[in-house]
Design a protein around this motif. Structure first.
Motif, short mmCIF file in Angstrom:
data_model
loop_
_atom_site.label_atom_id
_atom_site.label_comp_id
_atom_site.label_asym_id
_atom_site.label_seq_id
_atom_site.Cartn_x
_atom_site.Cartn_y
_atom_site.Cartn_z
N ASP A 50 41.82 33.77 53.78
CA ASP A 50 43.14 33.28 53.37
C ASP A 50 43.31 33.38 51.85
O ASP A 50 44.39 33.75 51.37
N LEU A 51 42.25 33.05 51.10
CA LEU A 51 42.36 33.17 49.64
C LEU A 51 42.40 34.65 49.24
O LEU A 51 43.12 35.03 48.31
N ALA A 52 41.64 35.47 49.96
CA ALA A 52 41.67 36.92 49.67
C ALA A 52 43.08 37.47 49.84
O ALA A 52 43.56 38.26 49.01
N ASP A 53 43.77 37.02 50.88
CA ASP A 53 45.15 37.48 51.11
C ASP A 53 46.04 37.12 49.92
O ASP A 53 46.86 37.92 49.48
N LEU A 54 45.89 35.88 49.42
CA LEU A 54 46.74 35.46 48.30
C LEU A 54 46.40 36.25 47.04
O LEU A 54 47.29 36.67 46.29
N ILE A 55 45.10 36.44 46.80
CA ILE A 55 44.70 37.21 45.60
C ILE A 55 45.27 38.63 45.68
O ILE A 55 45.83 39.16 44.71
N ASN A 56 45.15 39.22 46.85
CA ASN A 56 45.65 40.61 46.99
C ASN A 56 47.16 40.68 46.83
O ASN A 56 47.69 41.61 46.21
N LEU A 57 47.84 39.68 47.37
CA LEU A 57 49.30 39.64 47.24
C LEU A 57 49.70 39.56 45.76
O LEU A 57 50.64 40.24 45.31
N ILE A 58 48.97 38.73 45.02
CA ILE A 58 49.26 38.59 43.58
C ILE A 58 48.93 39.90 42.86
O ILE A 58 49.71 40.38 42.03
N LYS A 59 47.80 40.50 43.22
CA LYS A 59 47.42 41.77 42.57
C LYS A 59 48.50 42.83 42.78
O LYS A 59 48.81 43.62 41.91
N GLN A 60 49.05 42.83 44.00
CA GLN A 60 50.04 43.87 44.33
C GLN A 60 51.41 43.60 43.68
O GLN A 60 52.18 44.53 43.47
N ASN A 61 51.70 42.33 43.40
CA ASN A 61 53.08 42.01 43.01
C ASN A 61 53.24 41.38 41.63
O ASN A 61 54.37 41.11 41.22
N PHE A 62 52.13 41.13 40.96
CA PHE A 62 52.20 40.59 39.59
C PHE A 62 51.40 41.51 38.68
O PHE A 62 50.46 42.18 39.12
N ASN A 63 51.75 41.47 37.42
CA ASN A 63 51.01 42.25 36.43
C ASN A 63 49.74 41.48 36.05
O ASN A 63 49.64 40.89 34.98
N LEU A 64 48.78 41.47 36.99
CA LEU A 64 47.53 40.73 36.80
C LEU A 64 46.53 41.64 36.09
O LEU A 64 46.31 42.78 36.53
N VAL A 65 45.93 41.15 35.00
CA VAL A 65 44.99 42.01 34.26
C VAL A 65 43.76 42.28 35.12
O VAL A 65 43.37 41.44 35.94
N PRO A 66 43.14 43.45 34.96
CA PRO A 66 42.01 43.81 35.84
C PRO A 66 40.84 42.83 35.74
O PRO A 66 40.14 42.61 36.72
N ASP A 67 40.64 42.23 34.56
CA ASP A 67 39.50 41.31 34.43
C ASP A 67 39.96 39.85 34.49
O ASP A 67 39.38 38.97 33.85
N ALA A 68 40.98 39.58 35.28
CA ALA A 68 41.53 38.22 35.37
C ALA A 68 40.44 37.23 35.78
O ALA A 68 39.59 37.53 36.62
N GLU A 69 40.51 36.05 35.17
CA GLU A 69 39.62 34.95 35.58
C GLU A 69 40.21 34.34 36.85
O GLU A 69 41.37 33.93 36.84
N ILE A 70 39.45 34.31 37.93
CA ILE A 70 39.97 33.77 39.20
C ILE A 70 39.04 32.63 39.63
O ILE A 70 37.93 32.85 40.11
N THR A 71 39.52 31.40 39.42
CA THR A 71 38.68 30.22 39.63
C THR A 71 39.01 29.54 40.96
O THR A 71 40.18 29.49 41.36
N MET A 72 38.00 29.00 41.60
CA MET A 72 38.23 28.17 42.78
C MET A 72 37.52 26.82 42.57
O MET A 72 36.30 26.80 42.32
#
Ligand code: SF4
Length: 373
Positions: free
Chosen positions: A72-94
């Protein structure tokens, strides 16, 4: 292009801890509807703002995001990657609670794209953990850190709370010693805060629990700062310590008064000078998203220049320091006060910044009040 961050609020918890005032629920029957709605919300904002900023961070907070399925979190991360200008080395915290993840689940979260875990340990003392109504014990907390290392996480933070009822400097010192042996590069250590509406607050009001006084709290804080400094950690915010290069980039966005978008119930956003916040109830959030095509705003405000300056002073002083150019008029007005605080060793100039010193950190709130009064 301006930098921004993304916050995602996952509202589900195993139970309600007595001190917690974050929005969370212990019923899991709407998990599927929640993930479907938050995707709708993310898509709504991506169309408006997805390419206007350079998004540097994603932070999964809650609640207990580590109770989620990694897919479920992977889906959200991928959705953001596809639709936002997310930098390649983004810090992704849980945010991760011991007792909710084993090695295999942590590996799956790593695979999902999480690259930083913030582990809510709070204490290594069994009696403290019981008092705080946490679901883990000391060994579970330590194992979670080592499991995170084994799963391949290199950026690991832990949270601790001090000034618990009956806590002595010796008892807190034992917590610090254990923390100091762990392979972590970031530590948040907060004093216990009594929040209105919490079970703990009621217990204090009823006289069932006694909170230790401010001077005692200040002593434990001094002990904490001293301990982590001696261990090579840099204090980069009032309550946060890290090894060089491991500052939490997401929190730094808040403390620098930069922009962020928040998704999920109760999440706050700040964008284009406007702040807004979502409905703090999962059922209300789900209904609103359905009805309004991805919007679940409960309220909003536009900050005046004066309000923005005050917030900037309050947040920046706690961490990186105040940049002179951002509060020029105020510097002139408060020059005598600032000079006095330089002379007393509470503030120090550093290039274009005015920063708190080690002596200034414990009285940050008082200094802020004087600066903005
Ligand atoms: S696990 Fe965290 S978010 Fe959930 S109730 Fe406890 S402190 Fe609050």
């Amino acid at each position: 292009m301006n930098e921004a961050g993304i916050y995602i609020h996952i509202p589900f918890c195993d139970h309600k801890c007595i001190y917690c005032d974050f929005y969370s629920i212990i019923k899991f029957d709407s998990v599927k509807a929640f993930f479907s709605s938050i995707k709708e919300e993310i898509m709504h904002y991506s169309e408006k703002f997805g390419n206007e900023r350079e998004y540097k961070t994603i932070f999964f907070g809650g609640g207990t995001p580590s109770l989620s399925e990694p897919s479920d979190l992977a889906d959200l991360i991928n959705l953001i990657k596809q639709n936002f200008n997310l930098v390649p080395d983004a810090e992704i915290t849980m945010e991760t609670n011991p007792g909710t993840v084993d090695l295999s689940k942590l590996c799956n979260f790593k695979e999902a794209g999480i690259n930083r875990v913030s582990i809510g340990i709070q204490s290594f003392d069994e009696a403290d953990l019981k008092f705080l109504t946490r679901i883990h014990d000391k060994n579970g907390a330590i194992h979670t850190v080592f499991n995170a290392v084994e799963a391949g996480f290199e950026n690991i933070s832990i949270d601790l709370i001090f000034n618990l009822p009956g806590q002595t400097p010796e008892k807190w010192g034992r917590n610090l010693e254990i923390a100091g042996t762990l392979p972590v590069n970031h530590i948040s250590a907060y004093s216990l805060i009594l929040e209105r509406g919490t079970i703990l607050n009621k217990m204090v009001l009823n006289g069932e629990v006694k909170i230790q006084d401010e001077d005692f709290d200040a002593g434990l804080y001094e002990q904490t700062m001293q301990f982590f400094r001696n261990r090579g950690f840099k204090q980069y915010e009032v309550s946060n310590y890290c090894m060089p290069g491991y500052e939490c980039k997401h929190n730094q966005i808040y403390w620098d008064c930069k922009e962020y978008l928040g998704f999920g119930p109760s999440a706050h956003s700040f964008y284009n000078g406007k702040r807004w916040w979502n409905i703090s109830s999962l059922s209300g959030y789900l209904r609103a998203i359905q009805k309004n095509g991805g919007i679940a705003i409960a309220g909003e405000e536009v900050l005046t220049d004066e309000q923005f300056k005050e917030e900037y002073i309050m947040l920046a002083l706690r961490s990186r320091g105040i940049e002179r150019s951002k509060i020029e008029g105020l510097i002139d007005e408060k020059q005598a006060l600032i000079d006095r605080l330089f002379n007393s060793g509470h503030l120090t100039p550093e290039g274009e910044f005015i920063k708190l010193t080690e002596k200034g950190f414990p009285v940050c709130d008082e200094i802020v009040t004087e600066l903005i009064s």
